[in-house]
Design a protein around this motif. Structure first.
Motif, short mmCIF file in Angstrom:
data_model
loop_
_atom_site.label_atom_id
_atom_site.label_comp_id
_atom_site.label_asym_id
_atom_site.label_seq_id
_atom_site.Cartn_x
_atom_site.Cartn_y
_atom_site.Cartn_z
N PHE A 106 -47.24 -19.99 27.05
CA PHE A 106 -45.94 -19.70 27.65
C PHE A 106 -44.83 -20.27 26.77
O PHE A 106 -45.01 -21.26 26.07
N TYR A 163 -40.87 -21.45 27.74
CA TYR A 163 -39.83 -21.65 28.75
C TYR A 163 -38.55 -22.10 28.06
O TYR A 163 -38.59 -22.76 27.02
N PHE A 180 -39.30 -24.79 25.32
CA PHE A 180 -40.58 -25.46 25.48
C PHE A 180 -41.72 -24.46 25.39
O PHE A 180 -41.73 -23.45 26.09
N PHE A 215 -51.56 -13.98 28.11
CA PHE A 215 -52.83 -14.25 28.76
C PHE A 215 -53.98 -13.62 27.98
O PHE A 215 -55.01 -14.24 27.78
N TYR A 264 -53.24 -21.73 36.12
CA TYR A 264 -52.48 -21.53 34.89
C TYR A 264 -51.17 -22.29 34.92
O TYR A 264 -50.55 -22.55 33.90
N GLY A 265 -50.71 -22.63 36.13
CA GLY A 265 -49.45 -23.33 36.27
C GLY A 265 -49.55 -24.81 36.00
O GLY A 265 -48.55 -25.52 35.99
N LYS A 266 -50.76 -25.28 35.79
CA LYS A 266 -50.96 -26.69 35.42
C LYS A 266 -50.74 -26.75 33.92
O LYS A 266 -51.68 -26.60 33.13
N LEU A 267 -49.49 -26.94 33.53
CA LEU A 267 -49.09 -26.75 32.14
C LEU A 267 -49.07 -28.05 31.36
O LEU A 267 -48.68 -29.09 31.87
N LEU A 270 -36.27 -24.89 34.36
CA LEU A 270 -36.87 -24.09 33.30
C LEU A 270 -37.01 -22.64 33.74
O LEU A 270 -37.31 -22.36 34.90
N LEU A 296 -38.92 -18.94 32.60
CA LEU A 296 -39.95 -18.33 31.76
C LEU A 296 -39.35 -17.26 30.86
O LEU A 296 -38.66 -16.36 31.33
N PHE A 315 -47.01 -29.22 28.17
CA PHE A 315 -45.83 -28.81 27.42
C PHE A 315 -45.75 -29.49 26.06
O PHE A 315 -46.22 -30.62 25.88
N GLN A 348 -34.75 -24.09 28.83
CA GLN A 348 -34.01 -24.95 29.76
C GLN A 348 -32.59 -25.13 29.25
O GLN A 348 -32.38 -25.73 28.19
N LYS A 364 -45.02 -14.83 28.28
CA LYS A 364 -46.33 -15.43 28.46
C LYS A 364 -47.38 -14.59 27.74
O LYS A 364 -47.21 -13.38 27.56
#
Lengths: 117, 113
Positions: A34, A36, A90, A51, A102-105, A44, A46, A107, A38, A49
């Motif tokens: 990903f 992101y 990021f 996959f 997948y959201g357990k990133l 943040l 997106l 960075f 900010q 992405k």
């Protein structure tokens, strides 16, 4: 353990110039990747992405990124930068444990982009 | 609301006090995540809720940190006996049908004196 490296802490470009932000990752399998952005005082957002499938992915605001497995890279590019692109960017890798893990990133440290008029 | 809402936006507390930070995710989003953003450590994953499953607490830095999610919606992150190193921006995000996209709130800035 997975990790993400963004080698450039700060990049300055002129408005209208092209941009490439570097990202290298370390992950044991096919990663979920990903980018992101900010803006100051904001959460943040997106940009894009990856996959699976086509290694060149298109995102919002004219950004694109290319997944290169051989180089463990996922660099972000934009052909012509606008002053409104000034922000912190990021790169992140997501856990491939299924479902919404997948959201357990993890960075990278971020790259601050300054745009000169 | 249309986005992820976090409160308070700013919190100043004294060392040793407990604090609670609230996150109201986008309606219908089943996954909710907490992250911490600090100058020294960057962005770090803390905890993740998915539906009615047990939360993934693998990122919590110590047992002073806990979180709960009531009714599958609002979440509260609690920090007990705050320390100066807890000073950071705490970000909440939620995820729904758009696979791979997290929607972040604007964060709660915590300052521990």
């Amino acid at each position: 353990a997975q990790s993400v490296t963004q080698p450039d802490i700060h990049i300055t470009v002129s408005e209208g110039a092209s941009l490439e932000l570097r990202c290298n990752y370390s992950y044991g399998a096919t990663p979920y990747l990903f980018w992101y952005v900010q803006s100051p005082g904001q959460g943040l957002q997106l940009l894009l992405k990856y996959f699976s499938g086509d290694t060149l992915v298109q995102g919002i605001k004219g950004f694109e990124a290319e997944f290169k497995r051989s180089q463990s890279s996922f660099n972000l590019r934009k052909p012509s930068v606008h002053w409104s692109d000034a922000a912190e960017y990021f790169c992140a890798v997501g856990a491939a444990g299924g479902g919404t893990s997948y959201g357990k990133l993890t960075f990278g440290q971020g790259t601050i982009l300054t745009v000169h008029p | 609301g249309a986005g992820v809402s976090q409160s308070p936006s700013n919190k100043v507390t004294e060392k040793g006090k407990d604090v609670e930070l609230r996150c109201d995710p986008i309606s219908g989003h089943t996954a909710l995540y907490w992250y911490r953003q600090s100058l020294g450590q960057g962005l770090e994953f803390l905890i993740y809720f998915q539906g009615n499953s047990a939360p993934d607490k693998s990122g919590l830095p110590s047992d002073r940190f806990s979180a709960e999610r009531t009714g599958g919606s609002v979440s509260t992150l609690t920090i007990q006996r705050t320390q100066q190193e807890d000073s950071a921006v705490y970000l909440c995000a939620s995820s729904g049908t758009s696979v791979g996209e997290l929607f972040f709130g604007e964060g709660s800035r915590l300052t521990v004196l």
